[in-house]
Design a protein around this motif. Structure first.
Motif, mmCIF file in Angstrom:
data_model
loop_
_atom_site.group_PDB
_atom_site.id
_atom_site.type_symbol
_atom_site.label_atom_id
_atom_site.label_comp_id
_atom_site.label_asym_id
_atom_site.label_seq_id
_atom_site.Cartn_x
_atom_site.Cartn_y
_atom_site.Cartn_z
ATOM 1 N N GLY A 3 1.018 -1.244 -0.015
ATOM 2 C CA GLY A 3 -0.144 -0.005 -0.019
ATOM 3 C C GLY A 3 0.600 1.099 0.109
ATOM 4 O O GLY A 3 0.345 2.544 0.037
ATOM 5 N N VAL A 4 2.191 1.239 -0.163
ATOM 6 C CA VAL A 4 2.878 2.377 -0.026
ATOM 7 C C VAL A 4 3.316 2.703 -1.599
ATOM 8 O O VAL A 4 3.629 1.824 -2.562
ATOM 9 C CB VAL A 4 4.160 2.078 0.644
ATOM 10 N N GLY A 5 3.298 4.155 -2.065
ATOM 11 C CA GLY A 5 3.600 4.318 -3.243
ATOM 12 C C GLY A 5 3.196 5.827 -3.783
ATOM 13 O O GLY A 5 3.394 6.487 -2.682
ATOM 14 N N THR A 27 2.190 11.479 -1.977
ATOM 15 C CA THR A 27 2.746 10.002 -1.539
ATOM 16 C C THR A 27 1.787 9.348 -1.011
ATOM 17 O O THR A 27 0.756 9.854 -0.312
ATOM 18 C CB THR A 27 4.023 9.921 -0.664
ATOM 19 N N LEU A 28 1.509 8.090 -0.917
ATOM 20 C CA LEU A 28 0.522 7.141 -0.290
ATOM 21 C C LEU A 28 1.259 6.050 0.877
ATOM 22 O O LEU A 28 2.021 5.497 0.433
ATOM 23 C CB LEU A 28 0.041 6.304 -1.355
ATOM 24 N N PHE A 57 -7.317 7.078 0.288
ATOM 25 C CA PHE A 57 -7.423 6.390 -0.944
ATOM 26 C C PHE A 57 -7.510 5.026 -0.572
ATOM 27 O O PHE A 57 -6.590 4.463 0.073
ATOM 28 C CB PHE A 57 -6.104 6.777 -1.843
ATOM 29 N N SER A 58 -8.208 4.272 -1.516
ATOM 30 C CA SER A 58 -8.186 2.991 -1.643
ATOM 31 C C SER A 58 -8.604 2.514 -3.050
ATOM 32 O O SER A 58 -9.296 3.393 -3.826
ATOM 33 C CB SER A 58 -9.385 2.433 -0.803
ATOM 34 N N ALA A 59 -8.225 1.569 -3.459
ATOM 35 C CA ALA A 59 -8.301 1.233 -4.833
ATOM 36 C C ALA A 59 -9.890 0.731 -5.207
ATOM 37 O O ALA A 59 -10.242 1.041 -6.139
ATOM 38 C CB ALA A 59 -7.521 -0.404 -5.127
ATOM 39 N N PHE A 63 -10.754 8.172 -3.923
ATOM 40 C CA PHE A 63 -10.323 9.097 -2.994
ATOM 41 C C PHE A 63 -11.555 9.574 -2.354
ATOM 42 O O PHE A 63 -12.782 9.601 -2.732
ATOM 43 C CB PHE A 63 -9.788 10.601 -4.023
ATOM 44 N N THR A 64 -11.475 9.961 -0.854
ATOM 45 C CA THR A 64 -12.365 10.248 -0.122
ATOM 46 C C THR A 64 -11.696 11.416 1.059
ATOM 47 O O THR A 64 -10.408 11.269 1.104
ATOM 48 C CB THR A 64 -12.954 9.346 0.803
ATOM 49 N N GLU A 65 -12.513 12.091 1.515
ATOM 50 C CA GLU A 65 -11.983 13.055 2.517
ATOM 51 C C GLU A 65 -10.969 14.150 2.090
ATOM 52 O O GLU A 65 -9.812 14.439 2.799
ATOM 53 C CB GLU A 65 -11.468 12.323 3.798
ATOM 54 N N GLY A 66 -11.031 14.663 0.731
ATOM 55 C CA GLY A 66 -9.998 15.209 0.157
ATOM 56 C C GLY A 66 -9.983 16.752 0.732
ATOM 57 O O GLY A 66 -10.861 17.386 1.027
#
Length: 162
Positions: A3-5, A27-28, A57-59, A63-66
């Protein structure tokens, strides 16, 4: 797999006359948190948006809570330039332009008979929004511009021809 990237993308805001667009990169971390930077333009080319951004972020969910101007980097978001247009009310979707002679004029409305003999067109006169009527009278040759404001065709532009 861990989950890092990083993420990068573009955005578009289609709100009204202050439309915006731009790009972001961030970055994630392993918990689905994104921290990064956003840059773009608002109100066409008149204002620049720069600053930090954060989101989840999740696949599966995207995107949420931006948020702009927020994140672990503590970068504020700034808008430099002229983000709003003051020359006309926002959100004018319907427009009308008529060239002809003024056939009726009172404090509340103006009516123009078009040169091409199509039906007369009337627009409401709204204090603070409508232009000055100085020098305009019944019989004056004008170019009138109106737009739909609060559900009524409202005078936005008036040019007297000699």
């Amino acid at each position: 797999t861990d989950g890092v990237g990083y993420v990068e993308g573009s955005f578009r805001i289609r709100d009204d006359d202050r439309r915006g667009h731009g790009n972001f990169v961030g970055t994630l971390d392993g918990n689905g948190n994104v921290d990064g930077f956003v840059q773009g333009r608002v109100n066409r080319k008149y204002a620049v948006l720069l600053g930090g951004m954060s989101a989840k972020f999740s696949a599966d969910g995207g995107f949420t809570e931006g948020k702009l101007g927020n994140g672990t980097t503590s970068l504020p978001a700034v808008l430099v330039g002229r983000p709003c247009k003051n020359s006309k009310p926002a959100g004018i979707a319907v427009r009308l332009v008529v060239k002809g002679k003024v056939s009726k004029l009172d404090p509340a409305s103006i009516t123009v008979d078009p040169k091409d003999a199509t039906p007369a067109q009337s627009c409401e006169i709204k204090a603070g929004t409508s232009p000055s009527l100085e020098g305009v009278a019944v019989g004056s040759e004008v170019e009138m511009g109106c737009g739909l404001v609060d559900g009524k065709m409202t005078l936005l532009k008036l040019k007297k021809h000699r």
